[in-house]
Structures are given as C-alpha cells and as structure tokens.
Design a protein around this motif. Structure first.
Motif, PDB file in Angstrom:
ATOM      1  N   PHE A   2       0.851  -1.188   0.000  1.00  0.00           N
ATOM      2  CA  PHE A   2       0.000   0.000   0.000  1.00  0.00           C
ATOM      3  C   PHE A   2       0.880   1.229   0.000  1.00  0.00           C
ATOM      4  O   PHE A   2       1.973   1.217   0.557  1.00  0.00           O
ATOM      5  CB  PHE A   2      -0.904   0.019   1.237  1.00  0.00           C
ATOM      6  N   ASN A   3       0.391   2.297  -0.578  1.00  0.00           N
ATOM      7  CA  ASN A   3       1.167   3.535  -0.586  1.00  0.00           C
ATOM      8  C   ASN A   3       0.765   4.466   0.545  1.00  0.00           C
ATOM      9  O   ASN A   3       1.246   5.580   0.617  1.00  0.00           O
ATOM     10  CB  ASN A   3       1.060   4.241  -1.940  1.00  0.00           C
ATOM     11  N   GLN A   4      -0.137   4.008   1.405  1.00  0.00           N
ATOM     12  CA  GLN A   4      -0.536   4.809   2.560  1.00  0.00           C
ATOM     13  C   GLN A   4      -0.483   3.932   3.803  1.00  0.00           C
ATOM     14  O   GLN A   4      -0.984   2.797   3.810  1.00  0.00           O
ATOM     15  CB  GLN A   4      -1.950   5.356   2.391  1.00  0.00           C
ATOM     16  N   THR A   5       0.100   4.461   4.864  1.00  0.00           N
ATOM     17  CA  THR A   5       0.238   3.707   6.098  1.00  0.00           C
ATOM     18  C   THR A   5      -1.110   3.256   6.626  1.00  0.00           C
ATOM     19  O   THR A   5      -1.249   2.124   7.093  1.00  0.00           O
ATOM     20  CB  THR A   5       0.968   4.563   7.150  1.00  0.00           C
ATOM     21  N   THR A   6      -2.117   4.111   6.553  1.00  0.00           N
ATOM     22  CA  THR A   6      -3.424   3.746   7.101  1.00  0.00           C
ATOM     23  C   THR A   6      -4.010   2.532   6.398  1.00  0.00           C
ATOM     24  O   THR A   6      -4.631   1.687   7.044  1.00  0.00           O
ATOM     25  CB  THR A   6      -4.419   4.919   7.029  1.00  0.00           C
ATOM     26  N   LEU A   7      -3.797   2.406   5.088  1.00  0.00           N
ATOM     27  CA  LEU A   7      -4.299   1.241   4.378  1.00  0.00           C
ATOM     28  C   LEU A   7      -3.571  -0.024   4.822  1.00  0.00           C
ATOM     29  O   LEU A   7      -4.179  -1.080   5.000  1.00  0.00           O
ATOM     30  CB  LEU A   7      -4.160   1.432   2.867  1.00  0.00           C
ATOM     31  N   ALA A  21       5.355   0.091  10.358  1.00  0.00           N
ATOM     32  CA  ALA A  21       4.782   1.388  10.707  1.00  0.00           C
ATOM     33  C   ALA A  21       5.555   2.050  11.839  1.00  0.00           C
ATOM     34  O   ALA A  21       6.263   1.394  12.592  1.00  0.00           O
ATOM     35  CB  ALA A  21       3.320   1.226  11.122  1.00  0.00           C
ATOM     36  N   TYR A  49      10.669  14.107   4.622  1.00  0.00           N
ATOM     37  CA  TYR A  49       9.493  14.957   4.552  1.00  0.00           C
ATOM     38  C   TYR A  49       9.602  15.824   3.308  1.00  0.00           C
ATOM     39  O   TYR A  49      10.686  16.218   2.909  1.00  0.00           O
ATOM     40  CB  TYR A  49       9.391  15.862   5.786  1.00  0.00           C
TER      41      TYR A  49
END
Length: 77
Positions: A2-7, A21, A49
């Motif tokens: 996934f390209n998003q941590t939440t996913l 994570a 960042y």
C-alpha cells in the motif's frame, strides 16, 4: 503493498498480513492487543518529509511567511 500507512494498518488489523509502521501510529493498537509486534527488533529510521503547497500566482503573505519559516528550519543543514 500500500502507498498509505493507514491502508497497510487497516489490512493488518483485518488479519490480511503485516505492516511496517511508526510506533506512534500503532501504540494504541499494540496496547489494546489488536496488533502484535512480530519481532523484538526495532529500527530508528530518519523520515523524509516533503514541503509542498498549492501553486498560486497571487501573493499570499501569511502562506508565504509560513512557507519561508518551514523552509528555513526544515531545509538542508
């Protein structure tokens, strides 16, 4: 992948695999037993960042001041 941590974390919480994570993102789930740390090994990795903002042709003093402040303090040493 996934390209998003939440996913990735949602998938791990659903039992669909493991996630890499930042501890701050998973501390509550670890404490509550919803997630488990699969190894005792941890690593401190310097994050990257990117300072971004909307492209604008009109001057915006407050946004420009915030941008300049961030760029000065977060830019290369």
């Amino acid at each position: 992948m996934f390209n998003q941590t939440t996913l990735a974390l949602d998938a791990a919480l659903a039992g669909q695999g493991v996630a890499l994570a930042c501890r701050a993102f998973v501390a509550a789930d670890l404490k509550a037993g919803r997630l488990v740390q699969v190894t005792n090994t941890t690593a401190l990795i310097e994050p990257d960042y990117f300072l971004v903002r909307k492209r604008s042709s009109s001057p915006r003093k407050a946004a420009d001041a915030a941008w300049d402040w961030c760029a000065k303090r977060l830019g290369p040493a």
